[in-house]
Design a protein around this motif. Structure first.
Motif, PDB file in Angstrom:
ATOM      1  N   UNK A  55       0.841  -1.202   0.000  1.00  0.00           N
ATOM      2  CA  UNK A  55       0.000   0.000   0.000  1.00  0.00           C
ATOM      3  C   UNK A  55       0.872   1.246   0.000  1.00  0.00           C
ATOM      4  N   UNK A  56       1.871   1.252   0.873  1.00  0.00           N
ATOM      5  CA  UNK A  56       2.737   2.428   1.019  1.00  0.00           C
ATOM      6  C   UNK A  56       3.515   2.727  -0.254  1.00  0.00           C
ATOM      7  N   UNK A  57       3.958   1.675  -0.952  1.00  0.00           N
ATOM      8  CA  UNK A  57       4.761   1.847  -2.171  1.00  0.00           C
ATOM      9  C   UNK A  57       3.940   2.290  -3.366  1.00  0.00           C
ATOM     10  N   UNK A  58       2.620   2.173  -3.272  1.00  0.00           N
ATOM     11  CA  UNK A  58       1.754   2.515  -4.401  1.00  0.00           C
ATOM     12  C   UNK A  58       1.494   1.353  -5.335  1.00  0.00           C
ATOM     13  N   UNK A  59       1.983   0.168  -4.969  1.00  0.00           N
ATOM     14  CA  UNK A  59       1.819  -1.000  -5.843  1.00  0.00           C
ATOM     15  C   UNK A  59       0.351  -1.352  -6.052  1.00  0.00           C
ATOM     16  N   UNK A  60      -0.485  -1.051  -5.061  1.00  0.00           N
ATOM     17  CA  UNK A  60      -1.921  -1.327  -5.182  1.00  0.00           C
ATOM     18  C   UNK A  60      -2.685  -0.143  -5.761  1.00  0.00           C
ATOM     19  N   UNK A  61      -2.033   0.990  -5.892  1.00  0.00           N
ATOM     20  CA  UNK A  61      -2.731   2.192  -6.343  1.00  0.00           C
ATOM     21  C   UNK A  61      -3.574   2.770  -5.232  1.00  0.00           C
ATOM     22  N   UNK A  62      -4.398   3.735  -5.539  1.00  0.00           N
ATOM     23  CA  UNK A  62      -5.247   4.358  -4.529  1.00  0.00           C
ATOM     24  C   UNK A  62      -6.239   3.331  -3.981  1.00  0.00           C
ATOM     25  N   UNK A  63      -6.377   3.280  -2.661  1.00  0.00           N
ATOM     26  CA  UNK A  63      -7.280   2.324  -2.031  1.00  0.00           C
ATOM     27  C   UNK A  63      -8.729   2.704  -2.324  1.00  0.00           C
ATOM     28  N   UNK A  64      -9.502   1.683  -2.719  1.00  0.00           N
ATOM     29  CA  UNK A  64     -10.908   1.914  -3.040  1.00  0.00           C
ATOM     30  C   UNK A  64     -11.857   1.245  -2.055  1.00  0.00           C
ATOM     31  N   UNK A  68     -19.828  -0.051   8.686  1.00  0.00           N
ATOM     32  CA  UNK A  68     -19.542   0.497   7.348  1.00  0.00           C
ATOM     33  C   UNK A  68     -18.801   1.813   7.532  1.00  0.00           C
ATOM     34  N   UNK A  69     -17.690   1.985   6.813  1.00  0.00           N
ATOM     35  CA  UNK A  69     -16.838   3.164   6.952  1.00  0.00           C
ATOM     36  C   UNK A  69     -16.667   3.856   5.612  1.00  0.00           C
ATOM     37  N   UNK A  70     -16.562   5.175   5.649  1.00  0.00           N
ATOM     38  CA  UNK A  70     -16.266   5.968   4.457  1.00  0.00           C
ATOM     39  C   UNK A  70     -15.032   6.819   4.705  1.00  0.00           C
ATOM     40  N   UNK A  71     -14.193   6.959   3.660  1.00  0.00           N
ATOM     41  CA  UNK A  71     -12.935   7.688   3.756  1.00  0.00           C
ATOM     42  C   UNK A  71     -12.970   8.935   2.888  1.00  0.00           C
ATOM     43  N   UNK A  72     -12.053   9.859   3.168  1.00  0.00           N
ATOM     44  CA  UNK A  72     -11.997  11.124   2.443  1.00  0.00           C
ATOM     45  C   UNK A  72     -11.807  10.936   0.944  1.00  0.00           C
ATOM     46  N   UNK A  73     -11.052   9.905   0.540  1.00  0.00           N
ATOM     47  CA  UNK A  73     -10.776   9.718  -0.895  1.00  0.00           C
ATOM     48  C   UNK A  73     -11.898   8.986  -1.616  1.00  0.00           C
ATOM     49  N   UNK A  74     -12.996   8.692  -0.913  1.00  0.00           N
ATOM     50  CA  UNK A  74     -14.121   7.985  -1.521  1.00  0.00           C
ATOM     51  C   UNK A  74     -14.110   6.500  -1.268  1.00  0.00           C
ATOM     52  N   UNK A  75     -13.031   5.974  -0.691  1.00  0.00           N
ATOM     53  CA  UNK A  75     -12.960   4.543  -0.386  1.00  0.00           C
ATOM     54  C   UNK A  75     -13.983   4.182   0.685  1.00  0.00           C
ATOM     55  N   UNK A  76     -14.362   2.899   0.715  1.00  0.00           N
ATOM     56  CA  UNK A  76     -15.283   2.394   1.731  1.00  0.00           C
ATOM     57  C   UNK A  76     -14.657   1.195   2.423  1.00  0.00           C
ATOM     58  N   UNK A  77     -15.190   0.887   3.588  1.00  0.00           N
ATOM     59  CA  UNK A  77     -14.708  -0.273   4.328  1.00  0.00           C
ATOM     60  C   UNK A  77     -15.848  -0.932   5.080  1.00  0.00           C
ATOM     61  N   UNK A  78     -15.745  -2.241   5.240  1.00  0.00           N
ATOM     62  CA  UNK A  78     -16.730  -2.996   6.016  1.00  0.00           C
ATOM     63  C   UNK A  78     -15.976  -3.863   7.017  1.00  0.00           C
TER      64      UNK A  78
END
Length: 372
Positions: A141-150, A226-236
């Motif tokens: 995640x830190x290296x950017x290998x996954x790209x922006x978290x969605x 259910x969680x929402x993040x500033x970049x538009x990502x979601x989490x459960x």
């Protein structure tokens, strides 16, 4: 350089385990010199089990005043962690606390401020941060290998606990004794790892906690959040103590692929082209981004409680950065506090939470507790 002289407050399951491996010399540069517990049977056990030079105390204040100490490990009930840590800092002692950092964010902020002012080394026993699987995922995640978290999704339902577990102590699974249930007792590691791995906290939380749904307890035994993040990502986040067999599956989806951690394995599906770029250039109606499973090499490094303790010792003696700084304990606790508050108010909770509102709500639960 002489060894760091360690005192352990609390000889329950975890305190005893820490005392054992330190006394066995498994942490270089550390020496067990004192233990403390209000249970006289545990102290009697310690007197017979450890070397004669290990001092035994019934009162925390007496241990903290012992001039043969450099640092303490706090392994007591959840509510006491911040109070004992603050007292230890006032005695000029370095501190390592067991998880969770505390029960409510207000008391943990006070502890963090005391740690900051003291200039002493403050760690928390988030030993899962040494698990190579999560270390690898964080690096991706830190290296950017996954790209922006969605999207992230964690199903952690392998914390099975029967009624007999809760019946083993009248303080268990009570608001006044533990301050919470599965979120505060079993899941602090996952809540910490969740925000640590993806490197961000949500902006708001909507949660549904069930209290005493499957067990005769007053706190939560099942949660869906259910969680929402500033970049538009979601989490459960889904957890329960009543599923058998349980599941422990973490999914992290980014613009460039997907990672799944499950069954002590980590799997990565890498997109040949990022999803956003594919969507921009694609002209075919039913086309989808192509992916390939990429083998991941995860080093078999030492992990576990003793690694965190060794790192804490080296932070004192060598200035080594902490794997789990104590101040970061508030992050996972903020998530659990937000989940409780959302359920109690039947509404979204914005982060950072209002410490005073949460404290007031918790006091109402404590007043109704079986131990009140």
């Amino acid at each position: 350089m002489r060894s760091v002289r360690i005192g352990i407050i609390g000889l329950g399951n975890m305190g005893t385990a820490h005392a054992q491996y330190i006394s066995e010399g498994k942490v270089l540069g550390a020496e067990l010199v004192a233990v403390c517990d209000i249970n006289k049977e545990r102290l009697e056990w310690a007197r017979h089990h450890f070397e004669e030079g290990v001092q035994c105390f019934e009162a925390v204040e007496d241990l903290l005043a012992f001039d043969g100490l450099d640092a303490v490990m706090i392994c007591t009930l959840h509510y006491t962690h911040p109070d004992y840590a603050i007292k230890a800092f006032s005695h000029g002692l370095h501190v390592l606390i067991e998880k969770p950092a505390g029960v409510y964010t207000k008391q943990v902020r006070e502890m963090n401020e005391a740690a900051r002012k003291s200039g002493l080394v403050f760690g928390i026993m988030y030993n899962q941060r040494t698990n190579p699987l999560y270390v690898k995922l964080r690096e991706m995640v830190t290296s950017g290998e996954l790209g922006e978290i969605r999207r992230t999704n964690w199903i952690i339902t392998d914390w099975y606990r029967s009624q007999s577990y809760y019946d083993s102590g009248d303080w268990r699974a009570t608001w006044s004794g533990e301050g919470g249930g599965v979120l505060l007792n079993q899941c602090p590691h996952q809540l910490d790892l969740w925000q640590w791995v993806i490197g961000m906290m949500p902006k708001r939380v909507r949660s549904f906690c069930s209290f005493g749904k499957y067990r005769d307890i007053e706190v939560e035994d099942e949660v869906t959040a259910y969680l929402e993040y500033e970049n538009g990502a979601t989490g459960v986040f889904i957890t329960s103590i009543a599923e058998a067999p349980g599941t422990n599956r973490l999914e992290v989806i980014g613009d460039k692929g997907k990672v799944v951690v499950e069954n002590d394995q980590i799997n990565f599906w890498q997109l040949q082209m990022s999803e956003s770029e594919f969507n921009r250039v694609n002209t075919e109606k039913f086309a989808r981004p192509k992916s390939r499973e990429v083998p991941l090499t995860v080093p078999k490094e030492e992990s576990g409680h003793h690694v965190i303790t060794q790192n804490w010792i080296e932070a004192m003696t060598k200035g080594t950065p902490l794997i789990a700084p104590g101040e970061e304990g508030i992050n996972g606790l903020t998530l659990s506090n937000a989940m409780y508050l959302s359920t109690w108010t039947e509404d979204w909770v914005q982060l950072p939470i209002d410490d005073d509102i949460y404290y007031e709500q918790l006091q109402k639960k404590i007043a109704q507790s079986t131990l009140a």
